[in-house]
Every structure is written in structure tokens, then in C-alpha cells.
Design a protein around this motif. Structure first.
Motif, mmCIF file in Angstrom:
data_model
loop_
_atom_site.group_PDB
_atom_site.id
_atom_site.type_symbol
_atom_site.label_atom_id
_atom_site.label_comp_id
_atom_site.label_asym_id
_atom_site.label_seq_id
_atom_site.Cartn_x
_atom_site.Cartn_y
_atom_site.Cartn_z
ATOM 1 N N ILE A 1 45.869 43.276 31.469
ATOM 2 C CA ILE A 1 44.594 42.656 31.141
ATOM 3 C C ILE A 1 44.877 41.538 30.155
ATOM 4 O O ILE A 1 45.427 41.777 29.074
ATOM 5 C CB ILE A 1 43.601 43.680 30.544
ATOM 6 C CG1 ILE A 1 43.365 44.822 31.549
ATOM 7 C CG2 ILE A 1 42.283 42.999 30.164
ATOM 8 C CD1 ILE A 1 42.534 45.960 31.010
ATOM 9 N N ASP A 2 44.521 40.323 30.551
ATOM 10 C CA ASP A 2 44.757 39.150 29.717
ATOM 11 C C ASP A 2 46.207 39.073 29.239
ATOM 12 O O ASP A 2 46.484 38.876 28.059
ATOM 13 C CB ASP A 2 43.789 39.116 28.530
ATOM 14 C CG ASP A 2 42.341 39.046 28.973
ATOM 15 O OD1 ASP A 2 42.076 38.439 30.027
ATOM 16 O OD2 ASP A 2 41.464 39.608 28.283
ATOM 17 N N GLN B 1 45.384 39.728 36.452
ATOM 18 C CA GLN B 1 44.832 40.995 35.954
ATOM 19 C C GLN B 1 45.137 42.112 36.957
ATOM 20 O O GLN B 1 44.953 41.940 38.153
ATOM 21 C CB GLN B 1 43.312 40.900 35.784
ATOM 22 C CG GLN B 1 42.803 39.636 35.166
ATOM 23 C CD GLN B 1 42.971 39.570 33.660
ATOM 24 O OE1 GLN B 1 43.485 40.466 33.028
ATOM 25 N NE2 GLN B 1 42.531 38.486 33.076
ATOM 26 N N LEU C 1 35.428 42.227 32.399
ATOM 27 C CA LEU C 1 36.255 41.726 33.499
ATOM 28 C C LEU C 1 35.655 42.123 34.849
ATOM 29 O O LEU C 1 35.591 41.307 35.771
ATOM 30 C CB LEU C 1 37.683 42.248 33.358
ATOM 31 C CG LEU C 1 38.682 41.792 34.405
ATOM 32 C CD1 LEU C 1 38.726 40.266 34.518
ATOM 33 C CD2 LEU C 1 40.061 42.320 34.066
#
Length: 194
Positions: A25-26, A77, A128
Motif C-alpha cells: 500500500i503506497d 497496490q 483505497l
């Protein structure tokens, strides 16, 4: 991400010890051991109920692909919700590809909260999921005996909260009742709230 730190890659997920689940994630790696027994119980009961009623349509309307822990790829992601579902008419050939992941956002995701994952599920993953077009998200807390139902709106989520032994009609599966009391591990009592 810390200055000078390299972005995490899929190779970082593959290097995790057996039994661990990794997500990107990120550009950060988030890794957790397999869930606790009460977490697995809730996910299993939901998968059985929703899968038989909405997946294969036995005693219910059908029309969904319901999967346990699918790996979702949205650009860089990588997410692994506890459950996810796609409407048949939107993804009729969803299972025909041999890829071990899905790049089409599901219509619905469910995260079963654990003390170690709740902040990530709420703080990073929910936004997200909204951004990639998931229309409904559920957060189930087996310790507090609660279900939060999120419906995607143009600027954020609309939320409904249920708990205890309620029998509810929770979107997007609101054509059939869901007995929340059957989700909680037998003999468990809800943890005290804040």
C-alpha cells in the motif's frame, strides 16, 4: 515512506515466511501472520452464508462471485481482503484467467478486524477501496460483535452500523437477512467498547 527507503515490491511479499499475508500500500509492505481463530471463524461463516446464497444461489438469488482472500492488484497496490465479491454481469469471465490475482476492483469487500490490522483496514485500505471504485465495504469486528456497512458515495462512504444478535439486511446483500449472532464465535461475549 522514510527518505532514502526503497519502495516495496512484490518480491518482498514472496520473501515473507510461510503463513504470512503481505500487502503493498503506497509502496510500503504490510505483513501479518495468519488471523486468530475468532477472525477465521467469522470469515468462514460469512463465506459459507454469502457464497451459498449469493455465489451459487442455493436458497437465494445468486449472481455473485464470492472469494476468500483474493489478491487484488491496483497498479502498484496489492491488497488481500478477507472476502470479496464481483457481480456476475460485471465480470462474467472473472475466473477464466490463470493469473493468481485480480486487477478488476470487486463490487464488495469485507475486512474482518483484528487488533493488529484494524488501523490499516480503516485508515489506508478503506480510502483505497473507494478510490478504485469498490461500491460496498464491510468491516466486521468479531471482538466487539459489530458489522459496519460502507456504501460508496461520490465523496466518501455512507455508513450503517449493526451489532450484537441483530438480524439485518446489509447492502449489497440486502435481499436476504443476515443473522449477526451466527457470526460470533460460540460462547464469545463482545469486548467492552471505548
Amino acid at each position: 515512506m522514510a527518505k532514502g527507503k526503497r519502495p516495496a515490491t512484490y518480491e518482498d511479499i514472496e520473501a515473507l515466511p510461510p503463513g504470512w499475508v503481505g500487502e503493498l500500500i503506497d509502496d510500503e509492505l504490510w505483513a501479518f501472520p495468519r488471523p486468530a481463530k475468532w477472525h477465521a471463524w467469522v470469515a468462514s461463516v460469512l463465506a459459507a452464508k454469502l457464497g451459498s446464497t449469493f455465489g451459487v444461489g442455493q436458497g437465494g438469488p445468486g449472481g455473485w462471485w464470492i472469494l476468500i482472500e483474493p489478491e487484488l492488484h491496483f497498479g502498484r497496490q496489492v491488497l488481500v481482503p478477507d472476502l470479496a465479491g464481483w457481480r456476475y454481469e460485471r465480470a462474467p469471465e472473472l475466473l477464466e484467467q490463470d493469473a493468481p490475482f485480480f486487477d478488476l476492483a470487486p463490487n464488495w469487500v469485507c475486512e474482518v478486524l483484528s487488533p493488529s490490522t484494524a488501523a490499516l483496514d480503516r485508515g489506508r485500505k478503506l480510502p483505497l477501496y473507494h478510490r478504485v471504485g469498490v461500491s460496498h465495504a464491510w468491516l466486521v469486528d468479531p471482538r466487539a460483535h459489530t458489522l459496519e456497512v460502507y456504501r460508496r458515495g461520490p465523496r466518501g462512504w455512507r455508513i450503517a452500523r449493526y451489532g450484537g444478535e441483530d438480524v439485518v439486511r446489509a447492502e449489497p446483500f440486502d435481499t436476504e437477512p443476515l443473522d449477526l449472532g451466527r457470526l460470533w464465535a460460540p460462547g464469545s461475549a463482545p469486548a467492552p467498547g471505548p
